[in-house]
Design a protein around this motif. Structure first.
Motif, mmCIF file in Angstrom:
data_model
loop_
_atom_site.group_PDB
_atom_site.id
_atom_site.type_symbol
_atom_site.label_atom_id
_atom_site.label_comp_id
_atom_site.label_asym_id
_atom_site.label_seq_id
_atom_site.Cartn_x
_atom_site.Cartn_y
_atom_site.Cartn_z
ATOM 1 N N ASN A 18 0.807 -1.211 0.000
ATOM 2 C CA ASN A 18 0.000 0.000 0.000
ATOM 3 C C ASN A 18 0.841 1.261 0.000
ATOM 4 O O ASN A 18 0.319 2.372 -0.065
ATOM 5 C CB ASN A 18 -0.913 0.033 1.240
ATOM 6 N N ALA A 19 2.144 1.094 0.076
ATOM 7 C CA ALA A 19 3.013 2.260 0.212
ATOM 8 C C ALA A 19 3.487 2.739 -1.161
ATOM 9 O O ALA A 19 3.336 2.050 -2.162
ATOM 10 C CB ALA A 19 4.227 1.902 1.059
ATOM 11 N N GLY A 20 4.099 3.903 -1.184
ATOM 12 C CA GLY A 20 4.617 4.482 -2.433
ATOM 13 C C GLY A 20 5.640 3.574 -3.069
ATOM 14 O O GLY A 20 6.489 3.019 -2.396
ATOM 15 N N SER A 21 5.560 3.435 -4.401
ATOM 16 C CA SER A 21 6.448 2.472 -5.053
ATOM 17 C C SER A 21 7.838 3.053 -5.282
ATOM 18 O O SER A 21 8.052 4.268 -5.248
ATOM 19 C CB SER A 21 5.867 1.986 -6.370
ATOM 20 N N ALA A 22 8.778 2.137 -5.528
ATOM 21 C CA ALA A 22 10.147 2.528 -5.881
ATOM 22 C C ALA A 22 10.652 1.539 -6.907
ATOM 23 O O ALA A 22 10.318 0.352 -6.857
ATOM 24 C CB ALA A 22 11.048 2.532 -4.653
ATOM 25 N N ILE A 23 11.463 2.055 -7.825
ATOM 26 C CA ILE A 23 11.999 1.204 -8.887
ATOM 27 C C ILE A 23 13.499 1.404 -8.959
ATOM 28 O O ILE A 23 13.990 2.533 -8.830
ATOM 29 C CB ILE A 23 11.359 1.578 -10.245
ATOM 30 N N GLY A 24 14.229 0.316 -9.165
ATOM 31 C CA GLY A 24 15.672 0.411 -9.335
ATOM 32 C C GLY A 24 16.058 -0.267 -10.636
ATOM 33 O O GLY A 24 15.509 -1.314 -10.974
ATOM 34 N N ILE A 25 16.990 0.352 -11.374
ATOM 35 C CA ILE A 25 17.442 -0.242 -12.628
ATOM 36 C C ILE A 25 18.958 -0.188 -12.685
ATOM 37 O O ILE A 25 19.559 0.874 -12.445
ATOM 38 C CB ILE A 25 16.846 0.489 -13.848
ATOM 39 N N TRP B 98 19.419 -7.921 -8.505
ATOM 40 C CA TRP B 98 18.531 -7.735 -9.654
ATOM 41 C C TRP B 98 19.150 -6.818 -10.683
ATOM 42 O O TRP B 98 19.989 -5.975 -10.374
ATOM 43 C CB TRP B 98 17.209 -7.105 -9.204
ATOM 44 N N LYS B 99 18.693 -6.983 -11.937
ATOM 45 C CA LYS B 99 19.029 -6.023 -12.979
ATOM 46 C C LYS B 99 18.018 -4.883 -12.969
ATOM 47 O O LYS B 99 18.346 -3.737 -13.285
ATOM 48 C CB LYS B 99 19.025 -6.694 -14.347
ATOM 49 N N ALA B 100 16.784 -5.210 -12.620
ATOM 50 C CA ALA B 100 15.749 -4.180 -12.469
ATOM 51 C C ALA B 100 14.730 -4.734 -11.502
ATOM 52 O O ALA B 100 14.392 -5.913 -11.547
ATOM 53 C CB ALA B 100 15.086 -3.853 -13.807
ATOM 54 N N ALA B 101 14.267 -3.905 -10.581
ATOM 55 C CA ALA B 101 13.329 -4.387 -9.571
ATOM 56 C C ALA B 101 12.406 -3.276 -9.148
ATOM 57 O O ALA B 101 12.738 -2.087 -9.253
ATOM 58 C CB ALA B 101 14.091 -4.924 -8.360
ATOM 59 N N ALA B 102 11.226 -3.685 -8.625
ATOM 60 C CA ALA B 102 10.247 -2.706 -8.147
ATOM 61 C C ALA B 102 9.706 -3.165 -6.813
ATOM 62 O O ALA B 102 9.524 -4.363 -6.572
ATOM 63 C CB ALA B 102 9.098 -2.581 -9.157
ATOM 64 N N ILE B 103 9.470 -2.198 -5.925
ATOM 65 C CA ILE B 103 8.867 -2.495 -4.624
ATOM 66 C C ILE B 103 7.746 -1.505 -4.377
ATOM 67 O O ILE B 103 7.668 -0.464 -5.014
ATOM 68 C CB ILE B 103 9.903 -2.409 -3.474
ATOM 69 N N GLY B 104 6.852 -1.843 -3.424
ATOM 70 C CA GLY B 104 5.771 -0.927 -3.071
ATOM 71 C C GLY B 104 4.529 -1.197 -3.904
ATOM 72 O O GLY B 104 4.337 -2.291 -4.455
ATOM 73 N N ALA B 105 3.683 -0.183 -4.007
ATOM 74 C CA ALA B 105 2.390 -0.354 -4.680
ATOM 75 C C ALA B 105 2.573 -0.759 -6.140
ATOM 76 O O ALA B 105 3.455 -0.253 -6.834
ATOM 77 C CB ALA B 105 1.603 0.960 -4.602
ATOM 78 N N ASN B 106 1.741 -1.682 -6.607
ATOM 79 C CA ASN B 106 1.765 -2.126 -8.004
ATOM 80 C C ASN B 106 3.118 -2.630 -8.457
ATOM 81 O O ASN B 106 3.479 -2.489 -9.629
ATOM 82 C CB ASN B 106 1.330 -0.981 -8.943
ATOM 83 N N ASN B 107 3.871 -3.233 -7.542
ATOM 84 C CA ASN B 107 5.225 -3.637 -7.934
ATOM 85 C C ASN B 107 5.218 -4.782 -8.932
ATOM 86 O O ASN B 107 6.128 -4.909 -9.753
ATOM 87 C CB ASN B 107 6.080 -3.973 -6.710
ATOM 88 N N GLN B 108 4.167 -5.600 -8.910
ATOM 89 C CA GLN B 108 4.139 -6.709 -9.866
ATOM 90 C C GLN B 108 3.932 -6.196 -11.281
ATOM 91 O O GLN B 108 4.570 -6.679 -12.232
ATOM 92 C CB GLN B 108 3.024 -7.696 -9.510
ATOM 93 N N VAL C 165 13.354 3.126 -0.222
ATOM 94 C CA VAL C 165 12.512 2.356 0.691
ATOM 95 C C VAL C 165 11.071 2.378 0.242
ATOM 96 O O VAL C 165 10.626 3.298 -0.444
ATOM 97 C CB VAL C 165 12.607 2.900 2.138
ATOM 98 N N ALA C 166 10.345 1.347 0.653
ATOM 99 C CA ALA C 166 8.899 1.339 0.472
ATOM 100 C C ALA C 166 8.310 0.679 1.702
ATOM 101 O O ALA C 166 8.734 -0.415 2.088
ATOM 102 C CB ALA C 166 8.517 0.557 -0.780
#
Lengths: 204, 248
Positions: B30-37, B159-169, B76-77
């Protein structure tokens, strides 16, 4: 009194230590190995209180091994030297280790390096170092004859000069010395320099 | 039925699940998402800011990105107060390592250390797990630029690219399609913003809703740079995600 000394050559480092184990006036043995192989590319020559020497060098060796098991990469020589100094420093004001250490290592990116670590936890990265009464002669000989980027042959020639000086000038000179070398191919024993061999013992 | 096995962290359910850990991950969802590449010349971290108010002092407060050491940063998320505790732990671990070895702590070891702490809260002590997921980004001389993702269970991977937080999938599947192995830092930043714009709930995007940070090497030292809001706005306009402002 124990002598340990070391020097850095073109792409190798050498550590030399005497091999007498002495207790008061008795010589227990003349072929004691005081230069521990910490890992494939590191040597730790140590002098000082016999029990502390064995205990502390083994402690460092096992911690170096543990790091590699845990993390999949070996410690650099510099990191090992700083870790060793840290352990001596922590113990210093409570229960000091009476051990002087010459640490030699070879790292792919840095090349050969030598570290002087004394029993009160000073740390110096150096080209040449020596401990013990023999250091008076070793350091003087190295000041006179040492050059940067010596070949193995030139370095061993200098080592032999130093051993000869210690043998002739020190009143209770250790008779035998052990030379170990570390380079890109690893750390290993190079040679013995024996002036007294144990008498051969007949088999039963 | 699962109610019986979810109030304590220290017990498994009959199906072999740790409910408290899963509930922690729900909180992060439910928290704000974050993306790393991970790019070949750096790492890009982008975060969605959930707390938006005209009254917020934006120049001094950073919500998503934190520097752990000179060569490591994280996004962080989740629950921010939990994150703060763990970030402090990570900073301490990094300095402890440097104190002992006089070298920067390798990234993987730092993440492992932190995850060991997180794991403790899933096994003993009777305390709830931390409700935070992290994206760790940095550089070390063993493996160069790296990106790690860790979650409340204490698991992590590179990871090469990853997402956490809301809608991470959803973000993760878009990344899977669009990520290329030899992506540059600039392309990675564009990609990260694009993915975030697709998965964020809000209709319009501007620099106030995002944080962008880059990790790269400059003259042999690792640099961690937060993107200033005017540069971020320019990037958003360039990607066609924001209308240029009327007085541009």
């Amino acid at each position: 009194m124990e002598s340990v000394f070391g020097l850095v050559g073109k792409d190798f480092a050498i550590v030399v230590a005497d091999s007498s184990a002495v207790h008061s006036i008795l010589v227990h043995k003349t072929n004691e190995d005081k230069i521990m192989l910490l890992d494939s590319h590191k040597l730790m020559g140590a002098s000082g209180e016999t029990g502390d020497r064995a205990q502390f060098t083994e402690y460092v060796q096992k911690n170096v091994a543990l790091y590699q098991f845990r993390n999949g990469i070996p410690l650099t020589t510099a990191a090992t030297a700083n870790f060793t100094r840290g352990e001596l420093a922590t113990a210093l004001r409570k229960n000091p280790y009476m051990v002087n250490i010459i640490l030699a290592g070879y790292d792919k990116d840095v090349g050969p390096s030598l570290y002087f670590i004394d029993y009160i936890a000073s740390l110096h990265k150096v080209d040449k170092a020596a401990f013990g009464y023999g250091s008076y002669f070793a350091l003087s000989m190295m000041d006179r004859h040492y050059r940067r980027d010596m070949t193995v042959e030139e370095a061993i020639e200098l080592v032999d000069k130093i051993i000869s000086e210690i043998r002739s000038r020190l009143v209770v000179a250790p008779p035998n010395f052990l030379i170990k070398i570390v380079d890109k191919d690893g750390a290993r024993q190079y040679a013995w320099r024996e002036s007294i061999k144990d008498a051969p013992v007949a088999a039963a | 039925m699962s109610r019986r096995y979810d109030t304590r962290t220290t017990i498994f359910s009959p199906e072999g699940r740790l409910y408290q850990v899963e509930y922690a991950m729900e909180a992060i969802g439910n928290a704000g998402s974050a993306i790393g590449i991970l790019a070949k010349d750096g790492v890009v971290l982008v975060g969605e800011k959930k707390v938006i108010s005209k009254l917020l002092e934006t120049s001094t407060s950073v919500e998503k990105m934190y520097k752990i050491d000179d060569h490591v940063a994280c996004a962080v998320a989740g629950i921010m107060s939990d994150a703060h505790i763990l970030i402090n732990t990570a900073r301490l671990q990094a300095q402890r390592y440097t104190f002992a070895y006089q070298e920067p702590m390798p990234l993987e070891q730092l993440v492992q250390c932190l995850c060991d702490t997180k794991q403790g809260y899933t096994q003993y002590g009777g305390l709830r797990p931390f409700g935070v997921s992290f994206l760790f980004a940095g550089w070390d001389k063993n493996y160069g630029f790296q990106l790690y993702m860790s979650d409340p269970s204490g698991n992590f991977s590179g990871w090469k690219a990853a997402a956490i937080g809301a809608n991470n999938q959803a973000a993760q599947s878009i990344l899977k399609q669009d990520y290329k192995d030899d992506i540059t830092r600039e392309e990675a930043a564009q990609l990260a913003i694009k993915v975030l714009s697709k998965t964020m709930d809000s209709t319009s995007l501007n620099s106030e809703k995002l944080e962008l940070a880059e990790i790269f090497l400059a003259a042999g030292t690792v640099k961690f740079q937060m993107c200033p809001s005017d540069k971020l706005n320019k990037m958003l306009v360039k990607s066609g995600l924001t209308q240029p402002s009327a007085d541009a």
